[in-house]
Design a protein around this motif. Structure first.
Motif, mmCIF file in Angstrom:
data_model
loop_
_atom_site.group_PDB
_atom_site.id
_atom_site.type_symbol
_atom_site.label_atom_id
_atom_site.label_comp_id
_atom_site.label_asym_id
_atom_site.label_seq_id
_atom_site.Cartn_x
_atom_site.Cartn_y
_atom_site.Cartn_z
ATOM 1 N N LYS A 129 5.142 20.693 -3.186
ATOM 2 C CA LYS A 129 4.580 20.936 -4.519
ATOM 3 C C LYS A 129 3.196 20.303 -4.665
ATOM 4 O O LYS A 129 2.288 20.870 -5.263
ATOM 5 C CB LYS A 129 5.523 20.376 -5.579
ATOM 6 N N HIS A 130 3.038 19.101 -4.100
ATOM 7 C CA HIS A 130 1.774 18.359 -4.199
ATOM 8 C C HIS A 130 1.209 18.106 -2.798
ATOM 9 O O HIS A 130 0.964 16.965 -2.413
ATOM 10 C CB HIS A 130 2.007 17.036 -4.938
ATOM 11 N N ARG A 131 1.015 19.165 -2.069
ATOM 12 C CA ARG A 131 0.625 19.060 -0.660
ATOM 13 C C ARG A 131 -0.660 18.255 -0.468
ATOM 14 O O ARG A 131 -0.761 17.428 0.435
ATOM 15 C CB ARG A 131 0.447 20.455 -0.068
ATOM 16 N N LYS A 132 -1.655 18.503 -1.309
ATOM 17 C CA LYS A 132 -2.932 17.794 -1.151
ATOM 18 C C LYS A 132 -2.747 16.296 -1.331
ATOM 19 O O LYS A 132 -3.267 15.495 -0.552
ATOM 20 C CB LYS A 132 -3.959 18.334 -2.135
ATOM 21 N N PHE A 133 -2.000 15.906 -2.354
ATOM 22 C CA PHE A 133 -1.756 14.480 -2.553
ATOM 23 C C PHE A 133 -0.954 13.912 -1.394
ATOM 24 O O PHE A 133 -1.241 12.820 -0.898
ATOM 25 C CB PHE A 133 -1.021 14.200 -3.859
ATOM 26 N N TYR A 134 0.066 14.630 -0.967
ATOM 27 C CA TYR A 134 0.930 14.143 0.110
ATOM 28 C C TYR A 134 0.112 13.828 1.364
ATOM 29 O O TYR A 134 0.258 12.757 1.958
ATOM 30 C CB TYR A 134 2.013 15.177 0.412
ATOM 31 N N PHE A 135 -0.772 14.753 1.757
ATOM 32 C CA PHE A 135 -1.564 14.511 2.960
ATOM 33 C C PHE A 135 -2.637 13.453 2.741
ATOM 34 O O PHE A 135 -2.978 12.709 3.667
ATOM 35 C CB PHE A 135 -2.149 15.815 3.498
ATOM 36 N N LEU A 136 -3.148 13.345 1.534
ATOM 37 C CA LEU A 136 -4.058 12.246 1.217
ATOM 38 C C LEU A 136 -3.324 10.916 1.356
ATOM 39 O O LEU A 136 -3.843 9.963 1.938
ATOM 40 C CB LEU A 136 -4.608 12.396 -0.208
ATOM 41 N N MET A 137 -2.096 10.861 0.848
ATOM 42 C CA MET A 137 -1.284 9.649 0.934
ATOM 43 C C MET A 137 -1.068 9.246 2.394
ATOM 44 O O MET A 137 -1.234 8.077 2.763
ATOM 45 C CB MET A 137 0.068 9.896 0.250
ATOM 46 N N LEU A 138 -0.730 10.208 3.238
ATOM 47 C CA LEU A 138 -0.534 9.896 4.656
ATOM 48 C C LEU A 138 -1.823 9.392 5.287
ATOM 49 O O LEU A 138 -1.814 8.411 6.038
ATOM 50 C CB LEU A 138 -0.046 11.132 5.414
ATOM 51 N N ALA A 139 -2.929 10.060 4.983
ATOM 52 C CA ALA A 139 -4.215 9.645 5.557
ATOM 53 C C ALA A 139 -4.566 8.224 5.135
ATOM 54 O O ALA A 139 -4.966 7.397 5.964
ATOM 55 C CB ALA A 139 -5.314 10.620 5.132
ATOM 56 N N LEU A 140 -4.401 7.929 3.850
ATOM 57 C CA LEU A 140 -4.738 6.589 3.350
ATOM 58 C C LEU A 140 -3.842 5.514 3.947
ATOM 59 O O LEU A 140 -4.262 4.378 4.123
ATOM 60 C CB LEU A 140 -4.656 6.553 1.829
ATOM 61 N N SER A 141 -2.623 5.876 4.261
ATOM 62 C CA SER A 141 -1.708 4.874 4.820
ATOM 63 C C SER A 141 -2.123 4.459 6.229
ATOM 64 O O SER A 141 -1.728 3.394 6.704
ATOM 65 C CB SER A 141 -0.268 5.388 4.802
ATOM 66 N N TYR A 142 -2.951 5.290 6.884
ATOM 67 C CA TYR A 142 -3.431 4.957 8.232
ATOM 68 C C TYR A 142 -4.847 4.391 8.232
ATOM 69 O O TYR A 142 -5.391 4.104 9.292
ATOM 70 C CB TYR A 142 -3.359 6.192 9.145
ATOM 71 N N TYR A 143 -5.453 4.245 7.059
ATOM 72 C CA TYR A 143 -6.778 3.637 6.974
ATOM 73 C C TYR A 143 -6.704 2.171 7.408
ATOM 74 O O TYR A 143 -5.628 1.570 7.452
ATOM 75 C CB TYR A 143 -7.289 3.697 5.531
ATOM 76 N N ALA A 144 -7.869 1.601 7.680
ATOM 77 C CA ALA A 144 -7.931 0.176 8.024
ATOM 78 C C ALA A 144 -7.339 -0.662 6.895
ATOM 79 O O ALA A 144 -7.516 -0.349 5.717
ATOM 80 C CB ALA A 144 -9.387 -0.227 8.269
ATOM 81 N N LYS A 145 -6.634 -1.710 7.261
ATOM 82 C CA LYS A 145 -5.912 -2.522 6.274
ATOM 83 C C LYS A 145 -6.798 -3.091 5.179
ATOM 84 O O LYS A 145 -6.356 -3.283 4.058
ATOM 85 C CB LYS A 145 -5.172 -3.664 6.976
ATOM 86 N N GLU A 146 -8.039 -3.391 5.490
ATOM 87 C CA GLU A 146 -8.940 -3.978 4.498
ATOM 88 C C GLU A 146 -9.692 -2.936 3.675
ATOM 89 O O GLU A 146 -10.432 -3.278 2.763
ATOM 90 C CB GLU A 146 -9.940 -4.921 5.183
ATOM 91 N N ASN A 147 -9.499 -1.666 3.990
ATOM 92 C CA ASN A 147 -10.143 -0.597 3.236
ATOM 93 C C ASN A 147 -9.583 -0.573 1.817
ATOM 94 O O ASN A 147 -8.372 -0.649 1.621
ATOM 95 C CB ASN A 147 -9.889 0.739 3.943
ATOM 96 N N GLU A 148 -10.457 -0.423 0.814
ATOM 97 C CA GLU A 148 -10.014 -0.471 -0.579
ATOM 98 C C GLU A 148 -9.036 0.647 -0.904
ATOM 99 O O GLU A 148 -8.094 0.455 -1.683
ATOM 100 C CB GLU A 148 -11.202 -0.428 -1.543
ATOM 101 N N ALA A 149 -9.223 1.807 -0.309
ATOM 102 C CA ALA A 149 -8.320 2.935 -0.575
ATOM 103 C C ALA A 149 -6.938 2.668 0.011
ATOM 104 O O ALA A 149 -5.917 2.970 -0.613
ATOM 105 C CB ALA A 149 -8.906 4.220 -0.002
ATOM 106 N N HIS A 150 -6.897 2.097 1.213
ATOM 107 C CA HIS A 150 -5.610 1.738 1.822
ATOM 108 C C HIS A 150 -4.878 0.715 0.956
ATOM 109 O O HIS A 150 -3.672 0.835 0.739
ATOM 110 C CB HIS A 150 -5.819 1.178 3.229
ATOM 111 N N LYS A 151 -5.608 -0.258 0.454
ATOM 112 C CA LYS A 151 -4.988 -1.291 -0.383
ATOM 113 C C LYS A 151 -4.382 -0.697 -1.653
ATOM 114 O O LYS A 151 -3.355 -1.180 -2.137
ATOM 115 C CB LYS A 151 -6.014 -2.368 -0.745
ATOM 116 N N GLU A 152 -5.024 0.323 -2.205
ATOM 117 C CA GLU A 152 -4.489 0.968 -3.410
ATOM 118 C C GLU A 152 -3.244 1.800 -3.096
ATOM 119 O O GLU A 152 -2.343 1.908 -3.917
ATOM 120 C CB GLU A 152 -5.555 1.850 -4.068
ATOM 121 N N MET A 153 -3.203 2.397 -1.913
ATOM 122 C CA MET A 153 -2.056 3.219 -1.522
ATOM 123 C C MET A 153 -0.859 2.374 -1.098
ATOM 124 O O MET A 153 0.296 2.761 -1.288
ATOM 125 C CB MET A 153 -2.470 4.145 -0.371
ATOM 126 N N GLU A 154 -1.117 1.203 -0.544
ATOM 127 C CA GLU A 154 -0.079 0.378 0.055
ATOM 128 C C GLU A 154 1.143 0.139 -0.853
ATOM 129 O O GLU A 154 2.276 0.246 -0.379
ATOM 130 C CB GLU A 154 -0.674 -0.957 0.511
#
Length: 197
Positions: free
Chosen positions: A97-122
């Protein structure tokens, strides 16, 4: 006036999600979001404060929906296969249903740990993991061979679902993805076979 504000806010939000999904969070600038949304940068700042503020709103909207949906589905009722089925069905339905968000979520979860976007997704990924882990912890008595492997089972189950959704998306060739109850039952059955072996 109030409706116009909501429309502008929603337009910005949806365009940002599209850009974050297609280009990656770090590759998208505020000016690009503003241009695509047909607004000025000051308007974006007025509604969201910053690019990370905009991401926080995207995560809050869709991440909260995902967690709420999975809280209900992952409630353990002394039937591990059925609980896993309900969880997999809910997660798959949300991802489609929310494919774009789902794949964004997966991408952000693999970002560098100190990346601000990763920290928000964590926190959302952590909540997801804890819900799945609790299923296996609650089923420890049902599974005599658990032997402290709850964490591995939880990670394996999440990985199985994610790979299945990725596979469906890759093979759909842009067509609508339809998942049947039988497909979810088969997925869970295969996973359970691995647990009991």
């Amino acid at each position: 006036m109030g409706g116009e504000c909501l429309d502008t806010r929603e337009t910005i939000l949806q365009n940002a999600l599209e850009l974050f999904y297609t280009k990656g969070y770090d590759s998208v600038g505020v000016q690009e979001i503003a241009d695509v949304a047909g607004i000025t940068k000051p308007t974006l700042y007025y509604y969201f404060g910053s690019k990370i503020g905009l991401l926080k709103e995207v995560l809050k909207r869709y991440g909260t929906e995902m967690i709420d949906l999975l809280k209900d589905a992952s409630y353990y009722d002394n039937d591990l296969p059925m609980t896993l089925y309900k969880t997999a069905a809910a997660f798959t339905e949300f991802a489609i249903k929310h494919r774009k968000f789902y794949f964004l979520m997966l991408a952000l979860s693999y970002y560098a740990k100190e990346n601000e976007a990763h920290k928000e997704m964590e926190p959302y990924m952590s909540d997801l993991y804890q819900m799945i882990l609790s299923i296996f912890e609650n089923a420890a008595n049902e599974l005599g061979n658990m032997n402290g492997r709850q964490q591995k089972f939880a990670m394996g189950f999440i990985g199985t679902i994610n790979y299945y959704i990725l596979f469906l998306s890759e093979t759909s060739q842009g067509e609508e993805i339809i998942v049947t109850n039988d497909q979810i039952f088969t997925l869970v059955h295969q996973f359970m076979h691995g647990i009991y072996s």
